[in-house]
Design a protein around this motif. Structure first.
Motif: not given
Length: 300
Positions: A98-104, A230-232, A275-280
């Motif tokens: 999640m840290r990598i995805s949010l940084l991205l 962007v995360i997706l 986790a990807i679904l949760f973030l998006a």
């Protein structure tokens, strides 16, 4: 020595008005369950990403750790999300992923928003050949699917986090250019802009002190919605092997590696995908709430 003291009443009245508006906005936001749920998800994910080294049970499993005695363990109290094919704790790797995805998402939008907003406000205000050049380039770029462009860029350059950011940001500015351009065209003939021009304000003052603040609400809504997309896209690049490379934990890479063991060891792919679904979902719910709060209409 006697000095002049300005009347504090207008300042106090202005401050009270700002506080009143802020309270009204917060009241409206807190009464919107969609916005509250989205904000709660985003805050939880941000805190988890920031505090990842302190809240994960196995922070050492982020790196190249191998424990074949613990491989393919199902979810349990010892390993909440189970373990992967080399015995690493999936929950710990998901939090760091999640840290990598949010940084991205933060870096991509940090590049795309200033570039797109600056081009859109210049094209919308000046018009003429400036508008034609900027918007035709934007239209050409919009015709290219962002994921296809990101795949092409990532395939040419070596797969890593920096190149993944550049690949996604290569076309993401176009959406903000189109958005700010449409708003600026509606605002450039308004009375407050004409008044600023009559008073001799500079072009930079008009663009960035008069027009841009009126675009902030729409940009904020667009930014929140874009974070999920962007995360997706970043996860899609990693899933195809063109994003962040192992052993760095990335949600898309974890889904891809876990897919080889479906359906027997479903947790290795399903839980990182969740986790990807949760973030998006969090960013999309927050964006919908902000759109209702600011009463932002869709701009074409």
């Amino acid at each position: 020595m006697a000095g002049t003291i300005e009347n504090p009443a207008p300042l106090a009245e202005s401050e009270a008005r700002r506080l009143s508006n802020a309270y009204q906005n917060w009241y409206r936001f807190s009464r919107n369950p969609t916005a509250v749920i989205g904000a709660a998800i985003v805050v939880v994910c941000l805190l988890a990403a920031i505090l990842a080294p302190y809240i994960t049970p196995y922070p050492s499993h982020v790196g190249a750790v191998v424990d074949f005695r613990a491989r393919h363990l199902p979810p349990s109290l010892a390993h909440w999300f189970g373990t992967d094919d080399v015995g690493r704790d999936i929950f710990s790797r998901v939090i760091f992923g999640m840290r990598i995805s949010l940084l991205l998402a933060g870096v991509v939008l940090g590049i795309a928003i200033p570039i797109g907003s600056a081009l859109g406000i210049v094209a919308g205000y000046y018009g003429g050949w400036v508008e034609i050049v900027i918007m035709r380039i934007t239209d050409i770029a919009l015709a290219i699917p962002p994921l296809v462009m990101a795949l092409a860029v990532a395939a040419v350059m070596s797969p890593n986090l920096i190149n993944a950011m550049l690949a996604i940001a290569a076309l993401w500015w176009t959406w903000h250019t189109r958005l700010v351009y449409s708003i600026t065209r509606q605002l450039r003939d308004q009375e407050f802009v004409e008044a600023a021009e009559t008073l001799g304000a500079s072009k930079l003052h008009i663009l960035f002190r008069e027009i841009l603040p009126n675009c902030i609400s729409a940009i904020a809504v667009k930014t929140s919605l874009d974070c999920g997309f962007v995360i997706l896209v970043g996860a899609s690049l990693s899933f195809l092997g063109l994003g962040i490379q192992p052993p760095t934990p990335d949600l898309g890479t974890m889904v891809a590696s876990g897919a080889s063991f479906l359906p027997d060891h479903w947790w290795e792919s399903v839980l990182p995908g969740s986790a990807i679904l949760f973030l998006a979902l969090g960013f999309n719910l927050l964006g919908d709430g902000l759109r209702d709060l600011f009463d932002v209409q869709e701009v074409r």
